[in-house]
Design a protein around this motif. Structure first.
Motif, PDB file in Angstrom:
ATOM      1  N   GLY A  93       0.820  -1.203   0.000  1.00 43.74           N
ATOM      2  CA  GLY A  93       0.000   0.000   0.000  1.00 43.74           C
ATOM      3  C   GLY A  93       0.851   1.249   0.000  1.00 43.74           C
ATOM      4  O   GLY A  93       1.972   1.269  -0.508  1.00 43.74           O
ATOM      5  N   ASP A 112      -2.233   2.950   4.137  1.00 44.09           N
ATOM      6  CA  ASP A 112      -3.404   2.901   3.262  1.00 44.09           C
ATOM      7  C   ASP A 112      -3.255   1.680   2.357  1.00 44.09           C
ATOM      8  O   ASP A 112      -2.496   1.699   1.387  1.00 44.09           O
ATOM      9  N   ARG A 113      -3.981   0.618   2.704  1.00 44.91           N
ATOM     10  CA  ARG A 113      -3.885  -0.612   1.931  1.00 44.91           C
ATOM     11  C   ARG A 113      -4.809  -0.619   0.711  1.00 44.91           C
ATOM     12  O   ARG A 113      -4.571  -1.343  -0.250  1.00 44.91           O
ATOM     13  N   ASN A 114      -5.868   0.167   0.783  1.00 51.97           N
ATOM     14  CA  ASN A 114      -6.891   0.112  -0.250  1.00 51.97           C
ATOM     15  C   ASN A 114      -6.534   1.032  -1.418  1.00 51.97           C
ATOM     16  O   ASN A 114      -7.152   2.070  -1.645  1.00 51.97           O
ATOM     17  N   THR A 129      -3.070  -8.695  -0.905  1.00 50.16           N
ATOM     18  CA  THR A 129      -2.624  -7.782  -1.956  1.00 50.16           C
ATOM     19  C   THR A 129      -2.047  -8.596  -3.109  1.00 50.16           C
ATOM     20  O   THR A 129      -1.249  -9.512  -2.898  1.00 50.16           O
ATOM     21  N   ARG A 146      -5.210  -4.296  -3.435  1.00 54.54           N
ATOM     22  CA  ARG A 146      -5.622  -4.858  -2.150  1.00 54.54           C
ATOM     23  C   ARG A 146      -7.095  -5.266  -2.182  1.00 54.54           C
ATOM     24  O   ARG A 146      -7.936  -4.555  -2.742  1.00 54.54           O
TER      25      ARG A 146
END
Length: 695
Positions: A529, A571-573, A630, A661
């Protein structure tokens, strides 16, 4: 860095907040305070485990006042012996039994939790089966079964042909062992294979059979004693500490507890040592280090004396013994066993008494074997004849098993569980009169458990006043401002005894200084991310919020505020090829919000993201769990849940997915508690993580 003020009603003096938190209690108790930092110590704790896992407190396991009974079988006629081992090699504990009605059976632990059983017949023609045991007799890596039969005068073993416990071949070791009543297995001659020991009550014999080639098909008999009047029980241990296996026996007519020294360690030459010659109707014998001095002591059950007794191996050589009475009114004492029941690293004792119908275990209160606390398991177990202990339900806690001759029952009990406990912090010195901000903490409260947090404040550390239960959020609802000293208390409770709440950290804020001056904010691409980092110049705010800008649209990344002391957010999204900017909002004591930012634009290019599989959230899980992964490239994905036996429990994903992700939520409310694995399969590789479901 641009700075925007989002609340117009700004006071002339904006208060900043100080923060105190505790995330570790492993330093132990005995620090009442005042302290300026909680660190890893606290004031007091009761029935709480604070040292087992830093960063976590939870209820300590304690003996249950009412053990939880689980019936394995209720029609095993004249059950007289019980044992436990992994018969089918699936990693959990199964139960074995012998019955005077000529039976040797075992029960398969179908779910690994001891709540569902399947009965397997090993033999129904082992006449007056008196004892059962399990060991790898033929050295092929699986559990075989051994038995003694008093009417057919046999010592025999059954080969576990397929390792699954469904196909058996019987081998008679001795078919003329008059009144065979006890069987045991140990490496008597030191050749690293399993030999067999037996007691014959009519022949007055203690014998061992040496496993000639390790296959269990050829045996050399060695008579240990041929005048042990009414030999009733046999066991083995290194009694004299010389590194070889000695043999122990009980004789009911001779009233003897005796051990035989293995001269030279070959199992062919023995010297008799009497431990006790007036133990009336000695019926059962076992060996364990009861007093924790690293030598073998001896335990016995006396049927007529109604005694459970242990003898201290005074000098470790087995030549001098001191008798210690555990229980002197255990009517019809018929079986004795020893292990660490309560996890305190000393040896406790278990017993079965068939006249009083009792199954009891005695807690080694001081670890020296001189003080005992009795814990009743079942006082109405009709004809309680045999007792054993093992972890039947796979929770790393020892359970009790019993065979009831008159009731025809094979049963196990969960005797150790969770109750109530609490931990009280040290008194914290905030340094001056404080206006309280907020309190927040992290916990996990499974179904059937509860957790409370209380706090109190005072201007006198010697008189802290009354406790008040609090919830997360504004402390001004509970504590008066202007006080200097602060203390908290955590209470934990388990209604069922089968699960515990956990408490991971707690944080308090209060006002003392000036507001945030400025923020240094940056963002950078990572494997899983985009990482947003910041440094706050000045004092910490009450809370923080990270926002993301995409195509001039700014929106928050999370609902709940981050603590004012936080310095990083992931922030993975994010999607490959998309461009992002980030902002940071700070909130002070009076609700004034300031926005800092944005960062320079950040983009994750194709190939920069790595394949990853997150840990489950929450962990342990109870009713539902979220799993994130991911992907570096577009492609097919399979995400599945497996139990520890490798059986697929559920398939969460089996489709094409784009790079980036992804999150999957799974309702696990109908899945039994336990340890599971989840596995991600992609063209880029496969990853596996561990999932714990607990209620």
């Amino acid at each position: 860095m641009r700075r925007a003020l989002l609340l117009l009603s700004i006071p002339l003096a904006v208060l900043a907040y100080e923060t105190a938190e505790q995330t570790d209690w492993s330093g132990g108790d005995g620090v009442p305070g005042p302290v300026t930092d909680w660190g890893d110590t606290f004031d007091t704790a009761a029935d709480v485990n604070w040292s087992g896992s830093p960063g976590e407190i939870y209820l300590a396991r304690i003996p249950l006042g009412t053990p939880v009974e689980h019936l394995v079988c209720d029609d095993f006629g004249s059950a007289d012996s019980i044992y436990a081992a992994d018969v089918d090699g699936d990693g959990d504990i199964d139960v074995l039994g012998a019955a005077y009605s000529n039976k040797i059976h075992w029960w398969e632990n179908l779910d690994g939790w001891g709540t569902s059983w399947f009965e397997h017949n090993v033999s129904n023609y082992f006449f007056q089966a008196a004892a059962v045991y399990a060991a790898d007799v033929d050295g092929d890596g699986d559990m075989d079964i051994l038995g003694a039969a008093s009417d057919s005068d046999e010592i025999a073993w059954w080969e576990n042909l397929d390792g699954g416990g469904t196909s058996w071949t019987k081998y008679t070791v001795n078919g003329n062992f008059d009144g065979a009543c006890s069987v045991y297995a140990a490496d008597v001659d030191g050749d690293d294979d399993v030999d067999i020991l037996g007691a014959a009550s009519d022949a007055d014999v203690i014998a061992c059979w040496l496993n000639d080639d390790g296959s269990g098909t050829s045996w050399t008999e060695c008579i240990v004693a041929d005048d042990f009047n009414g030999a009733s029980s046999v066991s083995a241990a290194d009694v004299d500490g010389d590194g070889d296996t000695d043999i122990l026996g009980a004789a009911h007519y001779a009233d003897d507890i005796t051990w035989w020294e293995n001269l030279g360690g070959s199992g062919t030459s023995w010297t008799e040592h009497t431990v006790e010659g007036d133990f009336i109707w000695a019926i059962s014998v076992y060996a364990a280090d009861v007093d924790g001095d690293e030598d073998m002591d001896i335990l016995g059950a006396a049927y007529e004396d109604a005694d459970i007794t242990w003898w201290e191996n005074v000098d470790g050589s087995g030549t001098s013994w001191t008798e210690h009475l555990v229980e002197d009114w255990f009517w019809g004492a018929n079986s004795v066993y020893a292990t660490d029941m309560d996890g305190d690293e000393d040896i406790d004792i278990l017993g079965a008494a068939d006249h009083s119908d009792d199954i009891i275990w005695w807690e080694n209160s001081d670890g020296s074997g001189t003080s005992w606390t009795a814990h009743n398991v079942d006082l109405d177990f009709e004809g309680a004849y045999s007792v054993y202990a093992a972890d039947v339900n796979g929770d790393d806690v020892t359970d009790v098993l019993g065979a009831a001759f008159d009731a025809f029952d094979i049963t196990w009990w969960r005797v150790i569980g969770y109750g109530t406990g609490e931990l009280t912090s040290s008194i914290l010195d905030t340094g001056g009169a404080s206006d309280w901000g907020v309190c927040e903490w992290l916990d996990h409260v499974p179904t059937g458990t509860s957790l409370t947090v209380e706090a109190r404040a005072s201007d006198d550390a010697g008189s802290m006043g009354d406790w008040v239960e609090i919830t997360e959020g504004d402390l001004s609802d509970y504590l008066p401002d202007g006080l200097r000293y602060l203390q908290y208390r955590v209470g934990l409770e388990s209604a069922t005894g089968g699960a515990t709440p956990t408490f991971n950290w707690i944080r308090f804020t209060w006002s003392e200084g000036e507001a945030v001056d400025d923020v240094e904010l940056s963002a950078s691409a990572a494997d899983d991310g985009i990482i947003i980092d910041w440094t706050i110049q000045g004092d910490f705010p009450v809370g923080l919020r990270v926002l993301r800008e995409v195509n001039s649209d700014i929106s928050p990344l999370h609902t709940d505020a981050l603590p004012g002391s936080a310095t990083r957010y992931l922030d993975r999204n994010v999607q490959v090829g998309e461009e992002y900017r980030y902002w940071l909002e700070t909130v002070d004591a009076l609700g004034v919000v300031e926005r800092f930012g944005p960062t320079e634009a950040v983009r994750i290019e194709p190939g920069e993201m790595a394949l990853s599989l997150s840990e489950p959230y929450p962990s342990p899980a109870s009713d539902s769990v979220t799993i994130a992964f991911t992907l570096p490239d577009d492609g097919p994905v399979e995400l599945a849940i497996y139990d520890l036996a490798g059986r697929r429990v559920a398939t969460l994903e089996n489709d094409e997915r784009t790079a980036g992700r992804h999150e999957v939520s799974w309702n696990c409310g109908d899945i039994p508690s336990g340890v599971y694995l989840y596995r991600l399969e992609t063209v880029a590789g496969s990853l596996t993580q561990r999932l714990v479901i607990s209620r």
